[in-house]
Motif scaffolding. Structure first.
Motif, PDB file in Angstrom:
ATOM      1  N   PHE A   1      16.635 -18.840  36.150  1.00 32.07           N
ATOM      2  CA  PHE A   1      17.328 -17.954  35.331  1.00 32.07           C
ATOM      3  C   PHE A   1      18.740 -17.947  35.917  1.00 32.07           C
ATOM      4  CE2 PHE A   1      18.388 -13.738  33.711  1.00 32.07           C
ATOM      5  CZ  PHE A   1      17.650 -13.682  32.497  1.00 32.07           C
ATOM      6  N   ARG A   2      19.778 -18.047  35.103  1.00 31.24           N
ATOM      7  CA  ARG A   2      21.168 -18.435  35.370  1.00 31.24           C
ATOM      8  C   ARG A   2      22.022 -17.324  34.852  1.00 31.24           C
ATOM      9  NH1 ARG A   2      21.795 -23.179  38.105  1.00 31.24           N
ATOM     10  NH2 ARG A   2      20.016 -24.743  37.550  1.00 31.24           N
ATOM     11  N   ALA A   3      23.046 -17.301  35.577  1.00 32.51           N
ATOM     12  CA  ALA A   3      24.420 -16.287  35.003  1.00 32.51           C
ATOM     13  C   ALA A   3      25.229 -17.388  35.135  1.00 32.51           C
ATOM     14  CB  ALA A   3      24.687 -15.233  36.015  1.00 32.51           C
ATOM     15  N   VAL A   4      25.987 -17.293  33.783  1.00 35.43           N
ATOM     16  CA  VAL A   4      27.447 -18.203  33.817  1.00 35.43           C
ATOM     17  C   VAL A   4      28.541 -17.336  33.305  1.00 35.43           C
ATOM     18  CG1 VAL A   4      25.793 -20.133  33.192  1.00 35.43           C
ATOM     19  CG2 VAL A   4      26.494 -18.641  31.340  1.00 35.43           C
ATOM     20  N   TRP A   5      29.569 -17.962  33.627  1.00 33.96           N
ATOM     21  CA  TRP A   5      30.744 -16.992  33.484  1.00 33.96           C
ATOM     22  C   TRP A   5      31.810 -17.992  33.366  1.00 33.96           C
ATOM     23  CZ3 TRP A   5      28.121 -16.260  37.869  1.00 33.96           C
ATOM     24  CH2 TRP A   5      28.969 -16.587  39.253  1.00 33.96           C
ATOM     25  N   PRO A   6      33.140 -17.752  32.683  1.00 33.55           N
ATOM     26  CA  PRO A   6      34.190 -18.571  32.629  1.00 33.55           C
ATOM     27  C   PRO A   6      34.912 -18.974  33.866  1.00 33.55           C
ATOM     28  CG  PRO A   6      34.362 -17.014  30.820  1.00 33.55           C
ATOM     29  CD  PRO A   6      33.342 -16.428  31.791  1.00 33.55           C
ATOM     30  N   SER A   7      35.177 -20.126  34.004  1.00 39.47           N
ATOM     31  CA  SER A   7      35.548 -20.678  35.339  1.00 39.47           C
ATOM     32  C   SER A   7      37.114 -20.133  35.634  1.00 39.47           C
ATOM     33  CB  SER A   7      35.878 -22.305  35.183  1.00 39.47           C
ATOM     34  OG  SER A   7      36.612 -22.762  34.334  1.00 39.47           O
TER      35      SER A   7
ATOM     36  N   VAL B   1      25.201 -18.733  22.807  1.00 37.47           N
ATOM     37  CA  VAL B   1      26.405 -18.166  22.776  1.00 37.47           C
ATOM     38  C   VAL B   1      27.613 -19.015  23.071  1.00 37.47           C
ATOM     39  CG1 VAL B   1      25.477 -15.967  22.639  1.00 37.47           C
ATOM     40  CG2 VAL B   1      26.417 -17.057  24.920  1.00 37.47           C
ATOM     41  N   ASP B   2      28.884 -18.755  22.422  1.00 35.93           N
ATOM     42  CA  ASP B   2      29.756 -19.576  23.284  1.00 35.93           C
ATOM     43  C   ASP B   2      30.652 -18.471  24.211  1.00 35.93           C
ATOM     44  OD1 ASP B   2      32.586 -20.471  23.440  1.00 35.93           O
ATOM     45  OD2 ASP B   2      32.528 -21.621  21.898  1.00 35.93           O
ATOM     46  N   VAL B   3      30.364 -18.564  25.460  1.00 33.36           N
ATOM     47  CA  VAL B   3      30.832 -17.768  26.517  1.00 33.36           C
ATOM     48  C   VAL B   3      32.410 -17.431  26.083  1.00 33.36           C
ATOM     49  CG1 VAL B   3      30.904 -17.235  28.799  1.00 33.36           C
ATOM     50  CG2 VAL B   3      29.007 -18.538  27.955  1.00 33.36           C
ATOM     51  N   ILE B   4      33.196 -18.555  26.170  1.00 30.21           N
ATOM     52  CA  ILE B   4      34.731 -18.365  26.161  1.00 30.21           C
ATOM     53  C   ILE B   4      35.177 -17.679  24.798  1.00 30.21           C
ATOM     54  CG2 ILE B   4      36.977 -19.347  26.323  1.00 30.21           C
ATOM     55  CD1 ILE B   4      35.406 -21.412  28.335  1.00 30.21           C
ATOM     56  N   GLU B   5      34.536 -18.311  23.572  1.00 32.64           N
ATOM     57  CA  GLU B   5      34.998 -17.989  22.360  1.00 32.64           C
ATOM     58  C   GLU B   5      34.827 -16.556  22.051  1.00 32.64           C
ATOM     59  OE1 GLU B   5      36.978 -19.462  20.082  1.00 32.64           O
ATOM     60  OE2 GLU B   5      37.659 -20.978  21.696  1.00 32.64           O
ATOM     61  N   GLU B   6      33.234 -16.368  22.509  1.00 34.86           N
ATOM     62  CA  GLU B   6      32.767 -14.904  21.903  1.00 34.86           C
ATOM     63  C   GLU B   6      33.386 -13.711  22.869  1.00 34.86           C
ATOM     64  OE1 GLU B   6      28.907 -14.693  20.310  1.00 34.86           O
ATOM     65  OE2 GLU B   6      29.015 -16.859  20.466  1.00 34.86           O
ATOM     66  N   GLY B   7      33.929 -14.232  23.977  1.00 33.56           N
ATOM     67  CA  GLY B   7      34.920 -13.230  24.953  1.00 33.56           C
ATOM     68  C   GLY B   7      33.424 -12.513  26.043  1.00 33.56           C
TER      69      GLY B   7
ATOM     70  N   ALA C   1      23.082 -25.247  33.030  1.00 31.25           N
ATOM     71  CA  ALA C   1      24.468 -24.960  32.357  1.00 31.25           C
ATOM     72  C   ALA C   1      25.499 -26.017  32.720  1.00 31.25           C
ATOM     73  CB  ALA C   1      24.953 -23.617  32.592  1.00 31.25           C
ATOM     74  N   SER C   2      25.694 -26.856  31.553  1.00 33.43           N
ATOM     75  CA  SER C   2      26.474 -28.266  32.034  1.00 33.43           C
ATOM     76  C   SER C   2      27.863 -28.114  31.636  1.00 33.43           C
ATOM     77  CB  SER C   2      25.835 -29.394  31.509  1.00 33.43           C
ATOM     78  OG  SER C   2      25.790 -29.311  29.928  1.00 33.43           O
ATOM     79  N   ASP C   3      28.329 -27.309  31.075  1.00 36.35           N
ATOM     80  CA  ASP C   3      29.777 -27.047  30.651  1.00 36.35           C
ATOM     81  C   ASP C   3      30.754 -26.698  31.791  1.00 36.35           C
ATOM     82  OD1 ASP C   3      32.377 -26.119  29.267  1.00 36.35           O
ATOM     83  OD2 ASP C   3      31.270 -25.024  27.669  1.00 36.35           O
ATOM     84  N   SER C   4      31.760 -27.771  31.917  1.00 37.05           N
ATOM     85  CA  SER C   4      32.754 -27.749  33.050  1.00 37.05           C
ATOM     86  C   SER C   4      33.640 -26.475  32.952  1.00 37.05           C
ATOM     87  CB  SER C   4      33.509 -29.101  33.014  1.00 37.05           C
ATOM     88  OG  SER C   4      34.170 -29.040  31.677  1.00 37.05           O
ATOM     89  N   GLN C   5      33.618 -25.845  31.760  1.00 41.65           N
ATOM     90  CA  GLN C   5      34.386 -24.697  31.921  1.00 41.65           C
ATOM     91  C   GLN C   5      33.648 -23.436  32.124  1.00 41.65           C
ATOM     92  OE1 GLN C   5      35.485 -25.071  27.413  1.00 41.65           O
ATOM     93  NE2 GLN C   5      37.461 -24.688  28.148  1.00 41.65           N
TER      94      GLN C   5
END
Length: 308
Positions: free
Chosen positions: A267-273, A130-136, A146-150
């Motif tokens: 197992f990770r949790a990621v959220w927008p920076s 999923v696109d965390v930011i685009e999909e809200g 998770a390697s996305d710097s955002q």
């Protein structure tokens, strides 16, 4: 605090290019702004503004000083906002994406809802990327890195896969003590819903990966059906250990070949920076970490006594 007040007056005056407008925003007179700037210039022994009867403009020294002061004001405002968030009660809608292990985590989800009744959960159960930011999404729970710097990432816990079957299955088909025996057994396979590929069973021996052609007795795009079929003696399933913790504890499933499936995963949790983590995200991640991956939990039992 008096010095910070003078810096704040300077920043407002520099950004608005007007003592009058800066005073209006700060709730003081233009004359008070001018006096505060004059005192600041005297203390610094440098001229910050060129003044005329109609306008003001930053000097080169003032422009340099403004950049530093803006960072200072932003940091103080951020610190105040962070403290306000920390002291506020978690509330509002929380949009979450997590793997398709819905019924397996529902007891923890239910306990969270009781503990935080002011948070409304909107959960998307999916194994897709999923696109965390685009999909809200407010927070996404996934395995791997998770390697996305955002994004901000937090490891919630570690797990490993286990190969499980029911005591009735082993009583009928015999024990499994070597991975090369698996082709002679019923294997219940997980299929990725997005690619259609079967998930590889992570078998290894002495650090070397084992490539064994497993039979495909049944497939499912979610873990729950595989666990259900395994509990009813219809075959062996390779699933994350935390998804069968209860079954292993009560003995409806036992694990085999533990020494051949020992590679841990995260197992990770990621959220927008951002500058602050909202209270609802923080309490959700803390709660799920505590109860999905309790410290010291023994999630895999020795099956030897059940198979003799």
């Amino acid at each position: 605090m008096e010095r910070f007040g003078a810096l704040n007056v300077f920043v407002r005056a520099a950004e608005t290019r007007s003592f009058t407008e800066a005073g209006r925003q700060l709730g003081i007179s233009a004359s008070a702004v001018g006096k505060a700037i004059s005192r600041l210039e005297t203390r610094l022994n440098v001229r910050l503004f060129h003044r005329s009867t109609r306008s003001i403009a930053l000097t080169p020294e003032g422009a340099i000083f403004l950049k530093r002061c803006q960072r200072i004001v932003e940091e103080i405002e951020s610190a105040e906002a962070e403290l306000a968030l920390a002291n506020s009660a978690p509330r509002g809608q929380l949009r979450v994406s997590m793997p398709m292990v819905g019924t397996l985590v529902m007891p923890v989800i239910g306990a969270f809802m009781k503990a935080y009744p002011d948070i409304t959960l909107d959960i998307d159960f999916s194994d897709r990327m999923v696109d965390v930011i685009e999909e809200g999404f407010d927070v996404v729970m996934r395995t791997g890195d998770a390697s996305d710097s955002q994004l901000i990432t937090r490891a919630m816990g570690t797990y490993r896969h286990v190969i499980v079957g029911s005591p009735q299955y082993f009583a009928k088909h015999g024990p499994v003590t070597d991975p090369h025996q698996l082709p002679d057994h019923a294997c219940l396979q997980h299929r990725f819903p997005t690619t259609g590929k079967l998930r590889r069973w992570p078998l290894n021996s002495d650090g070397e990966s084992l490539d064994i052609d497993l039979p495909n007795t049944a497939t499912a795009s979610a873990v729950e059906p595989l666990i259900h079929l395994a509990e009813h003696g219809l075959g062996l399933a390779c699933v994350p250990d935390f998804t069968v913790r209860a079954q292993l504890a009560r003995g409806s499933l036992v694990s085999v070949l533990n020494q051949y499936v020992d590679t841990p995963s995260t197992f990770r949790a990621v959220w927008p920076s951002g500058r602050q983590v909202s209270p609802k995200v923080r309490v959700f991640v803390d709660f799920m970490s505590k109860y999905l991956f309790p410290a010291g939990t023994e999630s895999v039992r020795d099956p030897s006594s059940s198979m003799e």
